[in-house]
Design a protein around this motif. Sequence first.
Motif, PDB file in Angstrom:
ATOM      1  N   VAL A 157     -38.785   9.935  24.396  1.00 14.06           N
ATOM      2  CA  VAL A 157     -38.947  11.392  24.461  1.00 14.06           C
ATOM      3  C   VAL A 157     -38.506  12.007  23.140  1.00 14.06           C
ATOM      4  O   VAL A 157     -37.446  11.657  22.596  1.00 14.06           O
ATOM      5  N   ARG A 158     -39.306  12.944  22.624  1.00 13.09           N
ATOM      6  CA  ARG A 158     -38.988  13.597  21.354  1.00 13.09           C
ATOM      7  C   ARG A 158     -37.990  14.734  21.562  1.00 13.09           C
ATOM      8  O   ARG A 158     -38.131  15.541  22.473  1.00 13.09           O
ATOM      9  N   PHE A 159     -36.994  14.796  20.670  1.00  9.76           N
ATOM     10  CA  PHE A 159     -36.044  15.898  20.628  1.00  9.76           C
ATOM     11  C   PHE A 159     -35.814  16.273  19.164  1.00  9.76           C
ATOM     12  O   PHE A 159     -36.020  15.451  18.266  1.00  9.76           O
ATOM     13  N   PRO A 160     -35.355  17.519  18.898  1.00  8.69           N
ATOM     14  CA  PRO A 160     -34.988  17.864  17.522  1.00  8.69           C
ATOM     15  C   PRO A 160     -33.870  16.952  17.028  1.00  8.69           C
ATOM     16  O   PRO A 160     -32.871  16.743  17.730  1.00  8.69           O
ATOM     17  N   ALA A 161     -34.053  16.385  15.851  1.00  5.50           N
ATOM     18  CA  ALA A 161     -33.075  15.443  15.309  1.00  5.50           C
ATOM     19  C   ALA A 161     -31.753  16.152  15.019  1.00  5.50           C
ATOM     20  O   ALA A 161     -31.736  17.332  14.650  1.00  5.50           O
ATOM     21  N   PRO A 162     -30.620  15.442  15.148  1.00  4.17           N
ATOM     22  CA  PRO A 162     -29.309  16.057  14.879  1.00  4.17           C
ATOM     23  C   PRO A 162     -29.025  16.119  13.389  1.00  4.17           C
ATOM     24  O   PRO A 162     -27.973  15.668  12.910  1.00  4.17           O
ATOM     25  N   ALA A 163     -29.956  16.669  12.636  1.00  3.20           N
ATOM     26  CA  ALA A 163     -29.848  16.745  11.183  1.00  3.20           C
ATOM     27  C   ALA A 163     -29.773  18.204  10.753  1.00  3.20           C
ATOM     28  O   ALA A 163     -30.429  19.072  11.342  1.00  3.20           O
ATOM     29  N   VAL A 164     -28.995  18.471   9.729  1.00  4.29           N
ATOM     30  CA  VAL A 164     -28.790  19.831   9.236  1.00  4.29           C
ATOM     31  C   VAL A 164     -29.930  20.193   8.288  1.00  4.29           C
ATOM     32  O   VAL A 164     -30.217  19.463   7.342  1.00  4.29           O
ATOM     33  N   GLY A 165     -30.584  21.332   8.569  1.00  2.00           N
ATOM     34  CA  GLY A 165     -31.651  21.786   7.684  1.00  2.00           C
ATOM     35  C   GLY A 165     -31.219  22.916   6.787  1.00  2.00           C
ATOM     36  O   GLY A 165     -31.477  22.928   5.592  1.00  2.00           O
ATOM     37  N   PHE A 166     -30.538  23.908   7.355  1.00  6.57           N
ATOM     38  CA  PHE A 166     -30.092  25.077   6.592  1.00  6.57           C
ATOM     39  C   PHE A 166     -28.676  25.430   7.025  1.00  6.57           C
ATOM     40  O   PHE A 166     -28.356  25.412   8.213  1.00  6.57           O
ATOM     41  N   VAL A 167     -27.834  25.715   6.051  1.00  4.84           N
ATOM     42  CA  VAL A 167     -26.459  26.126   6.319  1.00  4.84           C
ATOM     43  C   VAL A 167     -26.332  27.593   5.927  1.00  4.84           C
ATOM     44  O   VAL A 167     -26.542  27.951   4.770  1.00  4.84           O
ATOM     45  N   GLU A 168     -26.009  28.427   6.886  1.00  6.22           N
ATOM     46  CA  GLU A 168     -25.894  29.859   6.617  1.00  6.22           C
ATOM     47  C   GLU A 168     -24.720  30.118   5.686  1.00  6.22           C
ATOM     48  O   GLU A 168     -23.598  29.663   5.942  1.00  6.22           O
ATOM     49  N   PRO A 169     -24.956  30.826   4.571  1.00  3.92           N
ATOM     50  CA  PRO A 169     -23.859  31.102   3.632  1.00  3.92           C
ATOM     51  C   PRO A 169     -22.708  31.822   4.327  1.00  3.92           C
ATOM     52  O   PRO A 169     -22.909  32.762   5.091  1.00  3.92           O
ATOM     53  N   ALA A 186     -15.209  14.379  -0.929  1.00  2.00           N
ATOM     54  CA  ALA A 186     -16.391  15.054  -0.373  1.00  2.00           C
ATOM     55  C   ALA A 186     -16.245  16.541  -0.633  1.00  2.00           C
ATOM     56  O   ALA A 186     -15.144  17.094  -0.588  1.00  2.00           O
ATOM     57  N   GLU A 187     -17.368  17.179  -0.917  1.00  2.01           N
ATOM     58  CA  GLU A 187     -17.330  18.613  -1.175  1.00  2.01           C
ATOM     59  C   GLU A 187     -17.212  19.391   0.124  1.00  2.01           C
ATOM     60  O   GLU A 187     -17.510  18.891   1.207  1.00  2.01           O
ATOM     61  N   GLU A 188     -16.728  20.617  -0.016  1.00  2.04           N
ATOM     62  CA  GLU A 188     -16.530  21.468   1.153  1.00  2.04           C
ATOM     63  C   GLU A 188     -17.864  21.853   1.776  1.00  2.04           C
ATOM     64  O   GLU A 188     -18.838  22.113   1.090  1.00  2.04           O
ATOM     65  N   GLY A 189     -17.889  21.884   3.096  1.00  2.00           N
ATOM     66  CA  GLY A 189     -19.054  22.394   3.819  1.00  2.00           C
ATOM     67  C   GLY A 189     -20.105  21.346   4.132  1.00  2.00           C
ATOM     68  O   GLY A 189     -20.330  20.403   3.369  1.00  2.00           O
ATOM     69  N   LEU A 190     -20.737  21.508   5.291  1.00  2.06           N
ATOM     70  CA  LEU A 190     -21.874  20.666   5.634  1.00  2.06           C
ATOM     71  C   LEU A 190     -23.022  20.959   4.677  1.00  2.06           C
ATOM     72  O   LEU A 190     -23.162  22.080   4.168  1.00  2.06           O
ATOM     73  N   GLN A 191     -23.881  19.962   4.444  1.00  2.00           N
ATOM     74  CA  GLN A 191     -24.971  20.084   3.485  1.00  2.00           C
ATOM     75  C   GLN A 191     -26.316  19.824   4.162  1.00  2.00           C
ATOM     76  O   GLN A 191     -26.385  19.028   5.114  1.00  2.00           O
ATOM     77  N   PRO A 192     -27.385  20.484   3.696  1.00  2.00           N
ATOM     78  CA  PRO A 192     -28.719  20.157   4.221  1.00  2.00           C
ATOM     79  C   PRO A 192     -28.999  18.663   4.068  1.00  2.00           C
ATOM     80  O   PRO A 192     -28.735  18.081   3.013  1.00  2.00           O
ATOM     81  N   GLY A 193     -29.495  18.063   5.112  1.00  5.19           N
ATOM     82  CA  GLY A 193     -29.756  16.626   5.098  1.00  5.19           C
ATOM     83  C   GLY A 193     -28.692  15.815   5.801  1.00  5.19           C
ATOM     84  O   GLY A 193     -28.929  14.640   6.133  1.00  5.19           O
ATOM     85  N   ASP A 194     -27.505  16.417   6.043  1.00  2.00           N
ATOM     86  CA  ASP A 194     -26.468  15.705   6.792  1.00  2.00           C
ATOM     87  C   ASP A 194     -26.962  15.416   8.202  1.00  2.00           C
ATOM     88  O   ASP A 194     -27.564  16.272   8.855  1.00  2.00           O
ATOM     89  N   ARG A 195     -26.675  14.227   8.694  1.00  2.00           N
ATOM     90  CA  ARG A 195     -26.981  13.870  10.077  1.00  2.00           C
ATOM     91  C   ARG A 195     -25.672  13.846  10.856  1.00  2.00           C
ATOM     92  O   ARG A 195     -24.755  13.092  10.525  1.00  2.00           O
ATOM     93  N   ILE A 196     -25.586  14.679  11.876  1.00  2.00           N
ATOM     94  CA  ILE A 196     -24.356  14.803  12.648  1.00  2.00           C
ATOM     95  C   ILE A 196     -24.274  13.635  13.624  1.00  2.00           C
ATOM     96  O   ILE A 196     -25.167  13.427  14.453  1.00  2.00           O
ATOM     97  N   VAL A 197     -23.194  12.868  13.518  1.00  2.00           N
ATOM     98  CA  VAL A 197     -23.017  11.651  14.309  1.00  2.00           C
ATOM     99  C   VAL A 197     -22.250  11.945  15.588  1.00  2.00           C
ATOM    100  O   VAL A 197     -22.614  11.461  16.671  1.00  2.00           O
ATOM    101  N   SER A 198     -21.180  12.732  15.488  1.00  2.00           N
ATOM    102  CA  SER A 198     -20.370  13.034  16.670  1.00  2.00           C
ATOM    103  C   SER A 198     -19.636  14.350  16.472  1.00  2.00           C
ATOM    104  O   SER A 198     -19.422  14.799  15.334  1.00  2.00           O
TER     105      SER A 198
END
Length: 612
Positions: A157-169, A186-198
Amino acid sequence: MSSLSGFILVLVGFGFLIFIHELGHFLAAKWARIRADGFAIGMGPCLVSYRRGVGLCFGSADARVVRKHGRRPIEIPDAEREKLGIGETEYSLRALPIGGYVRMLGQEDGNPHATSSDPRSFGQATIFRRGVVILAGITANLILAIVLFLIAFLVGVRFPAPAVGFVEPGSSAARAEAVPSPGSSAEEGLQPGDRIVSIDGDPVATFIDVRVAAAMSKPDTTLDIVVERDGREILYRARPEKEPGTGLLSLGVLPSRSLTLTDVPQSRDKVTRALARIDPALGAAGIGPGSSIVAVNGTAVKNYAEALKVIGDNPESIVLTVELAGDAAPPKRVDISIDAQRTLAMLVAEPIRQGDDGMAIDPDFVPAIDGGIAGFAPLARVDGVVEGSPNFGTLREGDVFLRVANAYGPRSSDLMRIFRKSPNTTLPATILRKSGESGFEEIAVEVKTDAKGRIGVYLVPATELPRLARSVETVFASDGTSRATPAKALSIVPLATIVSVDGEAIADFNALRRQLGDVAAKTPEGESRSVRFVVRDPSPEAAPIELAATFAPEELASIRALGASFPIPETLFDPEWTVLTANGDPFKAVAMGFRQTVVMIEQVFLTIDRSR
């Protein structure tokens, strides 16, 4: 999908669930030897029915039995009924597809006083048999769920991937504190392309899990978020904050986008028009809905975030390798060159009002944040009209707001604030609408707001136009410090046009962004720079005037820090999907199904909570 077709699908689905539920009761009654006089799908007047000995007929078959024998079938004892050749059960289809029922002897939903001493009545059955009949409906639905889960998650079954696309400033995700492992950074803040594991130790399988985890977290609670970036896992800590407009806790991230142009029927025209506006060569090359970008500048890419990283290395020239939509085998590929778009700065015109707990004081507060550069901001363009919008037929895709009420040259945040403060109101506005192949005309319209102060459109920066919105004279940093912008020194009136910068002609806001980027790149770091502007006021008889503004070293540094953006907006692409599959394990398939059911129930709860 239209609202009508969606409503019909809901009715069909609901009707099917009712059918399975009532079928469970019916089969259990037959097993228990309880006399089942009627099995109906739907409620209300009977449309069609069937009973053995009477046959198929319009309306209820019982009426024919009453006319012939003077009694309803349920009132005729079994032996006499069989001698008359009348079947035990009437099967019927009712007018309203909102329910259904099983009518048993001694237990009629429409007649709570119905009782019977007949050995085959519901009341005469043993407690065990009655319990089986009562529980059979929900048991049938449970069996259906298990069967559907088996089929769905064995296939995938398809679901939206747990990946970050845009981080609101300025969001909690953008300010997330990294907790690097020993010997790493590591730099501060989540980045576009990050895959959230847990999140807080709970595995994350889809982006829906990310939203639910944030929304269901306790206020003022910090979440431990593990992301995968460049092959390694990094722990971040972030505290979800209330989202303006919904009041729900959120991290401030949007899901990742793929590089396949959406081919949803109602979006195809929008995609085609947007590509033509970006570069007519795209359509001429056969690129359109369903086409997929597979490489940028020769580097294979899988999602929008990866494409942005490639562009960041070479922002001036972009060569896209696109796999065209169609049935060709192998798919046809084309290479096409396209200009990169420079990113705009986030102009924060005032500090976000927060309480002592760091949360927004007013969930409906609209922050004064707009894209722009050096205090200059583009006008707002309608990028699409939402289905059911109060302004359907009034506003069109491509319309640019010149005025609303007494606000001239409003920025996007200005518009949102004006509308939010005027629910259920009609406001006068002036828009710029395309006329013919290359012309525009100003049109007066009446813009309506709904009960929440929304107008039902998507707004994007009109960077293809040279006219300016109201300038941002002071910008604020995340630490609360502020500085005046070069736009303040020029005192340019809203809707004015910048004709040239340092002698270079400016055709639109994109050209203004490029020219100021070139100015910043040519100025040594740590030095200021005086920049000459030729500006024309919006009045038809106004003559161009020359002005100058000094760009401080920090302003030039902020411009140099801006990168390039992908020329095709991410909203035109499908979400990045992940496929959840049990890999042939039936027990895992059922468990996955129940897990996603729990997530769906949580989403329903959040939706209800948001609408209060």
